[in-house]
Design a protein around this motif. Structure first.
Motif, PDB file in Angstrom:
ATOM      1  N   UNK A 141      39.214  38.278  28.328  1.00 15.31           N
ATOM      2  CA  UNK A 141      38.536  39.576  28.237  1.00 15.31           C
ATOM      3  C   UNK A 141      39.081  40.552  29.268  1.00 15.31           C
ATOM      4  N   UNK A 142      39.392  40.051  30.467  1.00 10.72           N
ATOM      5  CA  UNK A 142      39.960  40.922  31.490  1.00 10.72           C
ATOM      6  C   UNK A 142      41.336  41.435  31.076  1.00 10.72           C
ATOM      7  N   UNK A 143      42.105  40.592  30.387  1.00 12.85           N
ATOM      8  CA  UNK A 143      43.428  41.010  29.917  1.00 12.85           C
ATOM      9  C   UNK A 143      43.321  41.964  28.734  1.00 12.85           C
ATOM     10  N   UNK A 144      42.273  41.806  27.927  1.00 14.47           N
ATOM     11  CA  UNK A 144      42.117  42.616  26.721  1.00 14.47           C
ATOM     12  C   UNK A 144      41.626  44.016  27.086  1.00 14.47           C
ATOM     13  N   UNK A 145      40.545  44.070  27.865  1.00 12.79           N
ATOM     14  CA  UNK A 145      39.966  45.364  28.244  1.00 12.79           C
ATOM     15  C   UNK A 145      40.554  45.789  29.595  1.00 12.79           C
ATOM     16  N   UNK A 146      41.725  46.351  29.536  1.00 14.83           N
ATOM     17  CA  UNK A 146      42.494  46.615  30.754  1.00 14.83           C
ATOM     18  C   UNK A 146      41.861  47.667  31.652  1.00 14.83           C
ATOM     19  N   UNK A 147      41.036  48.538  31.112  1.00 14.99           N
ATOM     20  CA  UNK A 147      40.474  49.628  31.916  1.00 14.99           C
ATOM     21  C   UNK A 147      39.239  49.204  32.715  1.00 14.99           C
ATOM     22  N   UNK A 148      38.766  48.000  32.474  1.00 20.19           N
ATOM     23  CA  UNK A 148      37.516  47.577  33.120  1.00 20.19           C
ATOM     24  C   UNK A 148      37.728  46.925  34.478  1.00 20.19           C
ATOM     25  N   UNK A 149      38.947  46.506  34.784  1.00 16.49           N
ATOM     26  CA  UNK A 149      39.192  45.788  36.033  1.00 16.49           C
ATOM     27  C   UNK A 149      40.440  46.333  36.719  1.00 16.49           C
ATOM     28  N   UNK A 150      40.556  46.167  38.043  1.00 14.23           N
ATOM     29  CA  UNK A 150      41.755  46.622  38.765  1.00 14.23           C
ATOM     30  C   UNK A 150      42.988  45.829  38.349  1.00 14.23           C
ATOM     31  N   UNK A 151      44.153  46.385  38.629  1.00 13.12           N
ATOM     32  CA  UNK A 151      45.421  45.762  38.254  1.00 13.12           C
ATOM     33  C   UNK A 151      45.561  44.372  38.877  1.00 13.12           C
ATOM     34  N   UNK A 152      45.165  44.218  40.135  1.00 17.94           N
ATOM     35  CA  UNK A 152      45.292  42.923  40.799  1.00 17.94           C
ATOM     36  C   UNK A 152      44.471  41.859  40.081  1.00 17.94           C
ATOM     37  N   UNK A 153      43.283  42.229  39.635  1.00 17.85           N
ATOM     38  CA  UNK A 153      42.449  41.276  38.901  1.00 17.85           C
ATOM     39  C   UNK A 153      43.116  40.874  37.593  1.00 17.85           C
ATOM     40  N   UNK A 154      43.668  41.851  36.886  1.00 24.35           N
ATOM     41  CA  UNK A 154      44.302  41.547  35.609  1.00 24.35           C
ATOM     42  C   UNK A 154      45.534  40.666  35.801  1.00 24.35           C
ATOM     43  N   UNK A 155      46.294  40.937  36.861  1.00 28.17           N
ATOM     44  CA  UNK A 155      47.467  40.111  37.142  1.00 28.17           C
ATOM     45  C   UNK A 155      47.056  38.668  37.432  1.00 28.17           C
ATOM     46  N   UNK A 156      46.006  38.504  38.243  1.00 29.60           N
ATOM     47  CA  UNK A 156      45.507  37.159  38.551  1.00 29.60           C
ATOM     48  C   UNK A 156      44.952  36.482  37.293  1.00 29.60           C
ATOM     49  N   UNK A 157      44.258  37.267  36.462  1.00 28.86           N
ATOM     50  CA  UNK A 157      43.702  36.713  35.227  1.00 28.86           C
ATOM     51  C   UNK A 157      44.806  36.234  34.304  1.00 28.86           C
TER      52      UNK A 157
END
Length: 208
Positions: A141-157
């Protein structure tokens, strides 16, 4: 008051193991998991990606199968038998430690691996795959909804999602290998019944 001896079960007698609802939860979950694994392989293995093409469609199928993965279990909670089996899976006892020690020693003697309806290996697998599914759903979900989390979170996810997916593939291969080696266990999931001899040999503490 007279006591009557219990009549021994005839050879080949079958005992009930899983209800229809439980079998369908397993089948649908397995099908969704297979879709997730196959589409993930297509997305991450270049040779398969070139062979299949239509990456956008594969991504959508992967996402939909991932989102649907918890649904069979949630629906299965309406079944009393399914809820009872979840309690069995979540309960570890002294006999489970005995089973694990015997498994680590590769001790296959009769009675060396005591088990109730589910053995310790099945309990650990069920707990691990449930936790892994939730982590995969959250990171997905973090990878799908990219605008909901910071870039660092998405990279870690993305990192966690990719490596956990590989681990799930390996664990599933082991799970399938174990199932292929036990035809009676597969028959129990297919028909809902197993032979009394198998139940006594593999799950000696289970009282169906």
């Amino acid at each position: 008051m007279s006591l009557r001896a219990e009549t021994p079960a005839p050879p080949g007698a079958r005992v009930h193991r899983f209800t229809r609802a439980e079998r369908w939860v397993h089948r649908v979950t397995a099908a969704l998991m297979a879709v997730c694994v196959v589409t993930a392989a297509v997305l991450y293995i270049p040779q398969l990606a070139v062979l299949v093409g239509r990456r956008e469609l594969v991504v959508r199928v992967h996402e939909c199968a991932g989102l649907a993965l918890p649904v069979p279990v949630l629906l299965g909670l309406a079944s009393r038998a399914f809820r009872a089996d979840l309690r069995f899976l979540n309960r570890f006892g002294p006999h489970d430690r005995v089973w694990l020690r015997a498994a680590l020693r590769r001790d296959r003697r009769h009675g060396a691996r005591p088990a109730g309806k589910f053995n310790a290996g099945q309990k650990i697998y069920a707990a691990w795959i449930a936790g892994a599914t939730l982590v995969m759903l959250g990171t997905g979900l973090m990878m799908w909804f990219t605008r909901l989390t910071p870039l660092m979170w998405r990279t870690s996810a993305t990192f966690v999602h990719d490596w956990l997916a590989l681990t799930i593939g390996v664990v599933l291969a082991g799970h399938i290998g174990m199932a292929l080696g036990d035809p009676e266990a597969r028959r129990g999931l297919r028909t809902g019944t197993v032979t009394r001899e198998w139940a006594h040999r593999e799950h000696s503490l289970w009282r169906p």
